[in-house]
Scaffold this motif. Structure first.
Motif, PDB file in Angstrom:
ATOM      1  N   ILE A 154       0.859  -1.193   0.000  1.00 30.57           N
ATOM      2  CA  ILE A 154       0.000   0.000   0.000  1.00 30.57           C
ATOM      3  C   ILE A 154       0.890   1.236   0.000  1.00 30.57           C
ATOM      4  N   VAL A 155       0.817   2.033  -1.043  1.00 38.38           N
ATOM      5  CA  VAL A 155       1.613   3.273  -1.061  1.00 38.38           C
ATOM      6  C   VAL A 155       0.677   4.447  -0.780  1.00 38.38           C
ATOM      7  N   PHE A 156       1.224   5.481  -0.186  1.00 36.34           N
ATOM      8  CA  PHE A 156       0.355   6.625   0.131  1.00 36.34           C
ATOM      9  C   PHE A 156       1.144   7.926   0.167  1.00 36.34           C
ATOM     10  N   ASP A 165       5.556   5.189   2.253  1.00 35.27           N
ATOM     11  CA  ASP A 165       5.147   6.580   2.398  1.00 35.27           C
ATOM     12  C   ASP A 165       5.878   7.409   1.343  1.00 35.27           C
ATOM     13  N   ASP A 166       5.108   7.983   0.423  1.00 35.19           N
ATOM     14  CA  ASP A 166       5.712   8.801  -0.621  1.00 35.19           C
ATOM     15  C   ASP A 166       5.882  10.231  -0.092  1.00 35.19           C
ATOM     16  N   ALA A 167       6.823  10.375   0.830  1.00 30.68           N
ATOM     17  CA  ALA A 167       7.204  11.692   1.375  1.00 30.68           C
ATOM     18  C   ALA A 167       6.013  12.528   1.847  1.00 30.68           C
ATOM     19  N   GLU A 218      12.206  11.469  -1.309  1.00 30.72           N
ATOM     20  CA  GLU A 218      11.487  12.664  -1.757  1.00 30.72           C
ATOM     21  C   GLU A 218      10.248  12.248  -2.537  1.00 30.72           C
ATOM     22  N   ARG A 219       9.328  13.154  -2.669  1.00 32.08           N
ATOM     23  CA  ARG A 219       8.067  12.871  -3.347  1.00 32.08           C
ATOM     24  C   ARG A 219       8.349  12.425  -4.776  1.00 32.08           C
ATOM     25  N   SER A 220       7.887  11.247  -5.132  1.00 32.57           N
ATOM     26  CA  SER A 220       8.223  10.692  -6.439  1.00 32.57           C
ATOM     27  C   SER A 220       7.011  10.251  -7.224  1.00 32.57           C
ATOM     28  N   ALA A 234       7.160   4.526  -5.649  1.00 31.35           N
ATOM     29  CA  ALA A 234       6.815   4.024  -4.312  1.00 31.35           C
ATOM     30  C   ALA A 234       6.439   2.541  -4.375  1.00 31.35           C
ATOM     31  N   ARG A 235       5.643   2.161  -5.375  1.00 32.68           N
ATOM     32  CA  ARG A 235       5.280   0.741  -5.485  1.00 32.68           C
ATOM     33  C   ARG A 235       6.512  -0.105  -5.789  1.00 32.68           C
ATOM     34  N   LEU A 236       7.424   0.444  -6.587  1.00 36.08           N
ATOM     35  CA  LEU A 236       8.653  -0.305  -6.900  1.00 36.08           C
ATOM     36  C   LEU A 236       9.476  -0.535  -5.638  1.00 36.08           C
ATOM     37  N   LEU A 244      -2.725  -2.270  -3.342  1.00 33.93           N
ATOM     38  CA  LEU A 244      -3.994  -1.594  -3.015  1.00 33.93           C
ATOM     39  C   LEU A 244      -3.734  -0.105  -2.857  1.00 33.93           C
ATOM     40  N   ASP A 245      -4.716   0.720  -3.207  1.00 33.00           N
ATOM     41  CA  ASP A 245      -4.645   2.137  -2.854  1.00 33.00           C
ATOM     42  C   ASP A 245      -4.802   2.250  -1.335  1.00 33.00           C
ATOM     43  N   ALA A 246      -4.478   3.423  -0.799  1.00 34.67           N
ATOM     44  CA  ALA A 246      -4.455   3.576   0.655  1.00 34.67           C
ATOM     45  C   ALA A 246      -5.825   3.941   1.234  1.00 34.67           C
ATOM     46  N   HIS A 247      -6.867   3.894   0.395  1.00 32.54           N
ATOM     47  CA  HIS A 247      -8.231   4.236   0.853  1.00 32.54           C
ATOM     48  C   HIS A 247      -9.209   3.193   0.341  1.00 32.54           C
ATOM     49  N   CYS A 248      -8.967   1.959   0.789  1.00 30.71           N
ATOM     50  CA  CYS A 248      -9.793   0.831   0.350  1.00 30.71           C
ATOM     51  C   CYS A 248     -10.383   0.125   1.563  1.00 30.71           C
ATOM     52  N   GLY A 291      -5.805   0.150 -12.364  1.00 29.60           N
ATOM     53  CA  GLY A 291      -4.436   0.474 -11.971  1.00 29.60           C
ATOM     54  C   GLY A 291      -4.121   0.314 -10.503  1.00 29.60           C
ATOM     55  N   GLY A 292      -5.094   0.535  -9.630  1.00 26.38           N
ATOM     56  CA  GLY A 292      -4.771   0.596  -8.214  1.00 26.38           C
ATOM     57  C   GLY A 292      -4.793  -0.726  -7.484  1.00 26.38           C
ATOM     58  N   LEU A 293      -5.691  -1.612  -7.901  1.00 22.22           N
ATOM     59  CA  LEU A 293      -5.948  -2.811  -7.121  1.00 22.22           C
ATOM     60  C   LEU A 293      -5.713  -4.029  -7.999  1.00 22.22           C
ATOM     61  N   ILE A 319       4.706  10.680 -10.134  1.00 23.45           N
ATOM     62  CA  ILE A 319       3.496  11.128  -9.422  1.00 23.45           C
ATOM     63  C   ILE A 319       2.247  10.273  -9.668  1.00 23.45           C
ATOM     64  N   TRP A 320       1.550  10.474 -10.733  1.00 18.46           N
ATOM     65  CA  TRP A 320       0.242   9.836 -10.920  1.00 18.46           C
ATOM     66  C   TRP A 320      -0.058   9.707 -12.407  1.00 18.46           C
ATOM     67  N   GLY A 321      -0.656   8.611 -12.790  1.00 20.65           N
ATOM     68  CA  GLY A 321      -1.232   8.491 -14.132  1.00 20.65           C
ATOM     69  C   GLY A 321      -0.323   7.813 -15.141  1.00 20.65           C
ATOM     70  N   GLY A 322      -0.959   7.090 -16.069  1.00 21.00           N
ATOM     71  CA  GLY A 322      -0.226   6.513 -17.192  1.00 21.00           C
ATOM     72  C   GLY A 322       0.267   5.104 -16.942  1.00 21.00           C
ATOM     73  N   GLU A 323       0.580   4.784 -15.689  1.00 20.94           N
ATOM     74  CA  GLU A 323       1.168   3.460 -15.425  1.00 20.94           C
ATOM     75  C   GLU A 323       0.156   2.343 -15.651  1.00 20.94           C
ATOM     76  N   ASN A 324      -1.130   2.649 -15.450  1.00 19.35           N
ATOM     77  CA  ASN A 324      -2.150   1.625 -15.681  1.00 19.35           C
ATOM     78  C   ASN A 324      -2.319   1.338 -17.178  1.00 19.35           C
ATOM     79  N   PRO A 362      -6.454  15.572  -4.232  1.00 14.12           N
ATOM     80  CA  PRO A 362      -6.205  16.392  -3.045  1.00 14.12           C
ATOM     81  C   PRO A 362      -4.753  16.849  -2.926  1.00 14.12           C
ATOM     82  N   TYR A 363      -3.856  16.159  -3.599  1.00 14.19           N
ATOM     83  CA  TYR A 363      -2.445  16.463  -3.350  1.00 14.19           C
ATOM     84  C   TYR A 363      -1.817  17.273  -4.478  1.00 14.19           C
ATOM     85  N   THR A 364      -0.613  17.754  -4.223  1.00 14.71           N
ATOM     86  CA  THR A 364       0.098  18.574  -5.205  1.00 14.71           C
ATOM     87  C   THR A 364       0.680  17.690  -6.305  1.00 14.71           C
TER      88      THR A 364
HETATM   89  C1  UD2 Z   1      -6.346   5.333 -10.296  1.00 18.31           C
HETATM   90  C2  UD2 Z   1      -5.863   4.112  -9.540  1.00 18.31           C
HETATM   91  C3  UD2 Z   1      -4.494   4.402  -8.971  1.00 18.31           C
HETATM   92  C4  UD2 Z   1      -3.538   4.697 -10.101  1.00 18.31           C
HETATM   93  C5  UD2 Z   1      -4.099   5.864 -10.883  1.00 18.31           C
HETATM   94  C6  UD2 Z   1      -3.291   6.184 -12.106  1.00 18.31           C
HETATM   95  C7  UD2 Z   1      -7.683   2.700  -8.790  1.00 18.31           C
HETATM   96  C8  UD2 Z   1      -8.738   2.493  -7.788  1.00 18.31           C
HETATM   97  N1  UD2 Z   1      -6.845   3.729  -8.560  1.00 18.31           N
HETATM   98  O1  UD2 Z   1      -6.477   6.545  -9.608  1.00 18.31           O
HETATM   99  O2  UD2 Z   1      -4.013   3.318  -8.225  1.00 18.31           O
HETATM  100  O3  UD2 Z   1      -3.354   3.581 -10.916  1.00 18.31           O
HETATM  101  O4  UD2 Z   1      -5.391   5.598 -11.343  1.00 18.31           O
HETATM  102  O5  UD2 Z   1      -2.017   6.529 -11.788  1.00 18.31           O
HETATM  103  O6  UD2 Z   1      -7.598   1.956  -9.736  1.00 18.31           O
HETATM  104  N2  UD2 Z   1       0.087   8.258  -4.389  1.00 18.31           N
HETATM  105  C9  UD2 Z   1       1.406   8.362  -3.982  1.00 18.31           C
HETATM  106  N3  UD2 Z   1       2.160   9.375  -4.472  1.00 18.31           N
HETATM  107  C10 UD2 Z   1       1.681  10.293  -5.363  1.00 18.31           C
HETATM  108  C11 UD2 Z   1       0.344  10.153  -5.800  1.00 18.31           C
HETATM  109  C12 UD2 Z   1      -0.431   9.116  -5.297  1.00 18.31           C
HETATM  110  O7  UD2 Z   1       1.871   7.563  -3.172  1.00 18.31           O
HETATM  111  O8  UD2 Z   1       2.411  11.170  -5.761  1.00 18.31           O
HETATM  112  C13 UD2 Z   1      -0.734   7.167  -3.851  1.00 18.31           C
HETATM  113  C14 UD2 Z   1      -2.055   7.615  -3.244  1.00 18.31           C
HETATM  114  O9  UD2 Z   1      -1.904   7.964  -1.897  1.00 18.31           O
HETATM  115  C15 UD2 Z   1      -2.926   6.375  -3.451  1.00 18.31           C
HETATM  116  C16 UD2 Z   1      -2.375   5.780  -4.739  1.00 18.31           C
HETATM  117  O10 UD2 Z   1      -1.094   6.332  -4.937  1.00 18.31           O
HETATM  118  O11 UD2 Z   1      -2.811   5.462  -2.401  1.00 18.31           O
HETATM  119  C17 UD2 Z   1      -3.263   6.094  -5.940  1.00 18.31           C
HETATM  120  O12 UD2 Z   1      -3.554   7.473  -6.029  1.00 18.31           O
HETATM  121  P1  UD2 Z   1      -5.056   8.014  -6.146  1.00 18.31           P
HETATM  122  O13 UD2 Z   1      -5.914   7.348  -5.168  1.00 18.31           O
HETATM  123  O14 UD2 Z   1      -5.011   9.489  -6.136  1.00 18.31           O
HETATM  124  O15 UD2 Z   1      -5.410   7.498  -7.589  1.00 18.31           O
HETATM  125  P2  UD2 Z   1      -6.886   7.160  -8.187  1.00 18.31           P
HETATM  126  O16 UD2 Z   1      -7.560   6.173  -7.313  1.00 18.31           O
HETATM  127  O17 UD2 Z   1      -7.570   8.425  -8.444  1.00 18.31           O
END
Ligand code: UD2
Ligand code: MN
Length: 666
Positions: free
Chosen positions: A156-158, A189-191, A219-221, A226-228, A242-246, A328-330, A350-355, A386-388
């Motif tokens: 679980i990364v967060f 913990d991603d910083a 540092e924030r990556s 973080a998953r790696l 898993l995402d950190a809000h499941c 992507g998350g689960l 940060i976020w996006g594209g990996e899925n 919610p985050y930067t």
């Molecule tokens: C979806 C996925 C998510 C990821 C994303 C595309 C589900 C339910 N969720 O968006 O896992 O594949 O699409 O990238 O399929 N986080 C960090 N560092 C960051 C940003 C996020 O650790 O810089 C963590 C965050 O705390 C969370 C997880 O990564 O636990 C996914 O982030 P999200 O919940 O904002 O993504 P979500 O569910 O909108």
């Protein structure tokens, strides 16, 4: 003296009265304010439709509320970020029921929402071990699994996750996983900078019933690095992310591990149920759904029937469903297989594209992605981030997407770059994907065309045997419409003039000319009646201004079988309005038409033919022609011009349509 006293008494009474009055007014205004918040809140958020409401991701890309540097939460103080207000009330949220925050806390509730983009006050009232229902079907409950399933590390990364939400995720994993299958929990913990995620968290995880370790990014990556990091420290046979809000529900783990036990080349996802961002109720979603991506590579759910390709018995409702894309998350993946297949593209930030990247890579390189209908995990879907986003939201996201597209999409990468806001062909020059291309080579992965044809035959992307472009109304006035009609009228072999394939070839011949003649100011394009309506909702079509490239409102893909498709799996459909339904129509101003844009399905209502000779588009079954007419609404008032299906008349200028191609590959 007596007089003085009388006067003083009056003054005193007046003073008391004024004080009372002021207090009364204040109370009324507070009350009004609170009820305005309540009604604002009650309306758009309840109830969350099940996964059809799949527009979460695009919103996230386009209208996320991130504003930039500075305090993005306006009036929040440092204390507000760091305070942990978890105060569980017994029975609150039990069985996945919604939480009602008492009126006195409504103001704070509103204020604190922005902190996580969910209602933290609701979460803070729910015990960490709240009960959930059993969301499985009877068949799933009855299913028995082998004794020796592979075990798993849950990762679980967060980044700045709320305390109660993070710990409820962990608690649900511990309480609802068979102990012998759960090797460990790994937190990364991603910083984060919330103070309760430091020592307090470290102390908390020491005493859990399952070994739980916490690693921190320097540092924030972003979620990929973080998953790696988490995966690197994991020792289980399987990695379960898993995402950190499941919240994991009963029986969630066994079907995932069992499937990997059967075949280590399967990446298996649970059904993702919805935990309301507003009241934390748990809503089960349909089992029978699968996912893929739209033209901008945003993830989308679809619910049309798909063959369950995993068992001989296609009626087995417990068998997993193959899915072209993963949210992507689960998901769970064999640990060694994860690395053999190239883990993740570690340059995605940060976020996006990996899925997107993982979906294409796993399929194209010989693996499979499936959803197990027997595994249910709830996730809090949010409508803003919610985050930067260090580096800028659009920049980060488009760079990640450009990497995925460049490595895996072959010819289709240009299409994505041309028609995604923020991307362009020059995006390719900015990414260095040498390593990933070498991986693709090493694993001898199949081309993207194979993926589309074999894994996602229902897809709505352009293809060499399809038309991609605009459908313009041939009003005979503009240069483009004149050149087009003239060309079509003088073609040899009239007998073939009704074959789409023939039309595509003919149009392709003259593509350059037609494209150069189209005048975006004057030509009129077929398009949805309203802008900004969710793609998935039923809506009429009209003709209007043609849009510029990054907006794809007026762009269509036509298949050789006559499906007229557009982005997000939406198709032009013949749909005569039902009489009864008309009376019940809630919005009396809604426009009535027998031609609508709606979800694609292989059915006669979505099959059209084109007559090159007359330039008419007609519905194959009813032989009615697309016609531009003034429509009426449910009140029988005339409204804007819409496109209807009517009796064909080759002389009628409102029935003439031209197909003007757009470029999509180099
Ligand atoms: C979806 C996925 C998510 C990821 C994303 C595309 C589900 C339910 N969720 O968006 O896992 O594949 O699409 O990238 O399929 N986080 C960090 N560092 C960051 C940003 C996020 O650790 O810089 C963590 C965050 O705390 C969370 C997880 O990564 O636990 C996914 O982030 P999200 O919940 O904002 O993504 P979500 O569910 O909108
Ligand atoms: Mn999430």
């Amino acid at each position: 003296m007596g007089l003085r006293f009388q006067q003083l008494k009056k003054l005193w009474l007046l003073y008391l009265f004024l004080l009372f009055f002021a207090f009364f007014m204040f109370a009324i205004s507070i009350n009004l304010y609170v009820s305005s918040i309540q009604s604002y809140d009650a309306e758009p958020r309840h109830p969350k439709p099940p996964p059809k409401r799949r527009s979460l991701w695009p919103y996230k890309n386009i209208v996320a509320h991130y504003i930039g540097k500075g305090d993005i939460f306006g009036n929040m103080t440092a204390d507000d970020y760091n305070i942990n207000q978890f105060e569980p009330k017994q029975g609150e949220g039990a069985d996945g029921r919604p939480v009602i925050v008492p009126p006195r806390d409504r103001f704070r509730m509103q204020r604190f929402f922005k902190l996580n983009s969910f209602n933290i006050l609701a979460s803070d009232r729910i015990p960490l071990n709240r009960t959930l229902k059993d969301y499985r079907t009877g068949e799933c409950r009855d299913k028995r699994y082998a004794n020796s399933l592979p075990n798993t590390s849950v990762i679980i990364v967060f980044h700045n996750e709320a305390w109660s939400v993070l710990l409820r995720t962990i608690t649900s994993v511990i309480n609802r996983s068979p102990r012998h299958l759960l090797r460990e929990i790994i937190l990364v913990d991603d910083a984060s900078n919330r103070s309760f995620l430091k020592r307090q968290l470290e102390a908390y995880i020491q005493v859990l019933a399952v070994p739980t370790r916490l690693y921190r990014m320097k540092e924030r990556s972003g979620l990929v690095p973080a998953r790696l990091l988490g995966a690197q420290h994991a020792r289980g046979d399987v990695l379960t992310f898993l995402d950190a809000h499941c919240e994991c529900s009963r029986g969630w783990l066994e079907p995932l591990l069992a499937r990997i036990g059967e075949s280590r080349e399967v990446v298996i996802c649970p059904v993702i149920d919805i935990i309301s961002d507003d009241n934390f109720s748990y809503t089960k979603t349909f089992e029978n759904h699968w996912g893929a991506f739209n033209w901008q590579l945003s993830f989308r759910w679809f619910s049309s029937d798909r063959k369950r390709q995993t068992t001989a018995n296609t009626k087995d409702s417990t068998a997993p469903i193959a899915t072209p894309g993963m949210a992507g998350g689960l998901f769970a993946i064999d640990r060694k297989y994860f690395y053999e297949m190239g883990a993740y593209d570690s340059d995605m930030r940060i976020w996006g594209g990996e899925n997107v990247e993982m979906s294409f890579r796993i399929w194209q390189c010989g693996g499979r992605i499936e959803i197990s209908p027997c595994s249910h995990v709830g996730h809090i879907f949010r409508s803003s981030t919610p985050y930067t986003f260090p580096g800028g939201m659009s920049e980060v996201l488009t760079a990640n997407l450009a990497r995925a597209a460049t490595v895996w999409m072959d010819d289709w990468q240009y299409f994505v770059m041309l028609y995604t806001a923020g991307l362009s062909l020059s995006a390719r020059d900015k990414v260095n994907v040498t390593d990933r291309l070498a991986l693709r080579e090493k694993l001898q992965c199949k081309p993207f065309s194979w993926y589309l044809e074999t894994i996602w035959p229902e897809h709505f992307f352009p293809a060499p045997d399809r038309f991609f472009g605009r459908i313009i109304w041939l009003d005979g006035e503009t240069e483009c419409t004149q050149a087009y009609s003239k060309h079509m009228k003088n073609l040899p072999g009239r007998a073939l003039s009704r074959e789409w394939k023939r039309a595509f070839e003919e149009i392709d011949h003259k593509a350059e000319e037609f494209m150069s003649l189209i005048d975006l100011e004057r030509d009129k394009c077929l398009r949805p009646l309203h802008d900004n309506v969710p793609r998935s909702s039923l809506q009429p079509v009209t003709v209007g201004d043609c849009t510029s490239h990054a907006q794809t409102m007026d762009m269509f893909v036509i298949t050789p079988k006559g499906q007229i498709m557009t982005n997000d799996n939406v198709c032009l459909t013949y749909r005569p309005p039902k009489q009864g339904a008309l009376k019940l129509l809630r919005n009396r101003n809604a426009t009535i038409s027998n031609v609508m844009l709606t979800q694609c399905a292989i059915e006669p209502s979505q099959q059209w033919t084109y007559d090159m000779d007359t330039q008419q588009i007609s519905h194959r079954e009813t032989k009615l022609c697309l016609t531009l007419k003034s429509a009426t609404n449910a009140r029988n008032h005339k409204v804007e011009k819409v496109v209807l299906s009517m009796e064909c008349n080759f002389k009628d200028i409102t029935q003439k349509w031209g197909l003007i191609p757009l470029p999509w590959r180099m």
